[in-house]
Design an enzyme around this catalytic site. Structure first.
Site, PDB file in Angstrom:
ATOM      1  N   ILE A  10       8.186 -11.140  21.498  1.00  0.00           N
ATOM      2  CA  ILE A  10       7.950  -9.693  21.544  1.00  0.00           C
ATOM      3  C   ILE A  10       9.256  -8.943  21.763  1.00  0.00           C
ATOM      4  CG2 ILE A  10       6.773  -7.816  22.739  1.00  0.00           C
ATOM      5  CD1 ILE A  10       4.570  -9.795  23.510  1.00  0.00           C
ATOM      6  N   GLY A  13      15.326  -9.033  26.694  1.00  0.00           N
ATOM      7  CA  GLY A  13      15.996  -8.062  27.548  1.00  0.00           C
ATOM      8  C   GLY A  13      17.009  -8.704  28.459  1.00  0.00           C
ATOM      9  N   GLY A  16      15.443 -11.716  30.537  1.00  0.00           N
ATOM     10  CA  GLY A  16      14.796 -12.838  29.874  1.00  0.00           C
ATOM     11  C   GLY A  16      14.080 -12.424  28.604  1.00  0.00           C
ATOM     12  N   VAL A  17      13.126 -13.240  28.191  1.00  0.00           N
ATOM     13  CA  VAL A  17      12.404 -13.048  26.933  1.00  0.00           C
ATOM     14  C   VAL A  17      10.918 -12.880  27.218  1.00  0.00           C
ATOM     15  CG1 VAL A  17      11.755 -14.175  24.758  1.00  0.00           C
ATOM     16  CG2 VAL A  17      14.087 -14.388  25.614  1.00  0.00           C
ATOM     17  N   LYS A  33       6.333 -13.430  30.297  1.00  0.00           N
ATOM     18  CA  LYS A  33       7.697 -13.034  30.604  1.00  0.00           C
ATOM     19  C   LYS A  33       8.447 -14.246  31.157  1.00  0.00           C
ATOM     20  CE  LYS A  33      10.170  -9.568  33.412  1.00  0.00           C
ATOM     21  NZ  LYS A  33       9.961  -8.431  34.346  1.00  0.00           N
ATOM     22  N   ASP A 123      10.260   2.533  38.964  1.00  0.00           N
ATOM     23  CA  ASP A 123      10.892   2.541  37.649  1.00  0.00           C
ATOM     24  C   ASP A 123       9.887   2.972  36.584  1.00  0.00           C
ATOM     25  OD1 ASP A 123      13.023   2.280  35.894  1.00  0.00           O
ATOM     26  OD2 ASP A 123      12.680   0.142  35.516  1.00  0.00           O
TER      27      ASP A 123
END
Length: 347
Positions: A10, A13, A16-17, A33, A123
């Site tokens: 998907i 970042g 991680g992935v 994640k 956030d």
């Protein structure tokens, strides 16, 4: 992860992935994640997992389980197929007031529940609001704090253009009221298609943006036609002194918020999520999760990095949506105006 099979990647970042996986037995799709094991697994990882695990609400992405692999710690989450609200706004441009209100009502519903559970997100931003049909769901609790488990927030954390003025002080602040400010930024962007505190001459300059935030220097462009009630709500959110800022409870009783409020978002329907007897059925105990996180801080003794495995989870499909690893600005064309924002990394 023997119970899951890979569908596609998907996003990739800073930490991680994220992969789309399918449960082999139930065939349900999940988002997983992945974060590499090792000394980069810090306290915030356990905090993210424990805080998210304690939340169960229709406007918050569901937490499922944590799995340890030889090279990664994997957080298994509910999958929202519609992408994030950032892409939704970028693809469509600014949206009408009625649609923005419906989205905002859902976001506030989810944030209100978080605050009831004594968790502040810290956030909240377009990228952390996922779209599932016409339903929005809050995700990514990596910067969250629990008032029951942790100290009061004082670090300057979050994504710059969404940060409340008091967060810049370096002193203790009320994370719940800082979340309210971030919700106001999200509402403004949905209505206007741009950030409220961007500097017109140089909106890449963080110092100028910070000064505009501290001075609460924003305006509604003349070409954006919104109601007086909407303007009033925004003005009560963008208040520098958090003690004078509107609260989530007050937002939920504001005339603009109450207009066209659907039945499932009214207090009577939401009450079921606030009942103590509405206990969450946990698949893993707190002790189990802490043990997994502690084990993830080190690589197993049998693991030896090689040129083939040293890079964490390389992409295996052409469907990866890359997220820049730097905090540089990305310019997206929205037709009659542009939305400039920082994607990917929070600060």
């Amino acid at each position: 992860m023997e119970n899951y099979e890979l569908v596609k990647d998907i996003s990739e970042g800073f930490h991680g992935v994220t992969r789309l996986m399918r449960h082999k037995e139930t065939k349900h799709l999940v988002a997983v994640k992945y974060m590499p094991r090792g000394d980069k697994i810090k306290e915030y990882v356990e905090r993210e997992i424990m805080n998210h695990r304690n939340l169960c609400h229709p406007h918050i992405i569901g937490f499922k389980e944590v799995v340890l692999t030889p090279t990664h710690i994997a957080i298994v989450l509910e999958y929202a197929p519609g992408g994030d609200l950032f892409d939704h706004i970028c693809n469509r441009g600014r949206i009408c007031e009625d649609e923005a209100r419906y989205f905002f009502q859902q976001i506030i519903s989810g944030v209100s529940y978080c605050h009831y559970k004594e968790i502040c997100h810290r956030d909240l931003k377009l990228e952390n609001i996922l779209v599932d049909g016409i339903k929005l769901k809050i995700c990514d609790f990596g910067h969250s704090k629990s008032y029951l488990l942790h100290s009061r927030p004082k670090s300057m954390i979050g994504t710059p253009k969404y940060i409340a003025p008091e967060v810049f002080s370096g002193k203790e602040y009320d994370g719940k009221l800082a979340d309210v400010w971030s919700c106001g930024v999200i509402l403004y962007v949905m209505l206007v298609g741009a950030f409220p505190f961007d500097d017109e001459e140089n909106n890449h300059n963080f110092k100028k943006i910070m000064n505009r935030i501290l001075a609460v220097q924003y305006k509604i462009p003349n070409y954006v036609h919104i109601s007086q009630d909407c303007k009033d709500l925004i003005s009560r959110i963008f208040v520098a002194n958090p003690a004078k800022r509107i609260t989530i409870k007050e937002i939920k009783s504001h005339p603009w918020f109450l207009k066209n409020l659907v039945k499932e978002l009214k207090d009577e329907a939401q009450a079921v999520y606030y009942k103590k007897e509405n206990s969450i059925s946990y698949k893993q105990s707190t002790r189990d999760i802490r043990n997994i996180v502690n084990m993830a801080k080190t690589l197993p003794a049998t693991y030896r990095p090689t040129p083939n495995n040293v890079k964490p989870l390389p992409a295996t499909s052409n469907n990866v949506k890359p997220v820049p690893a730097t905090s540089g600005p990305v310019l997206l064309d929205l037709g009659n105006l542009s939305l400039r924002c920082r994607r990917g990394r929070s600060h």
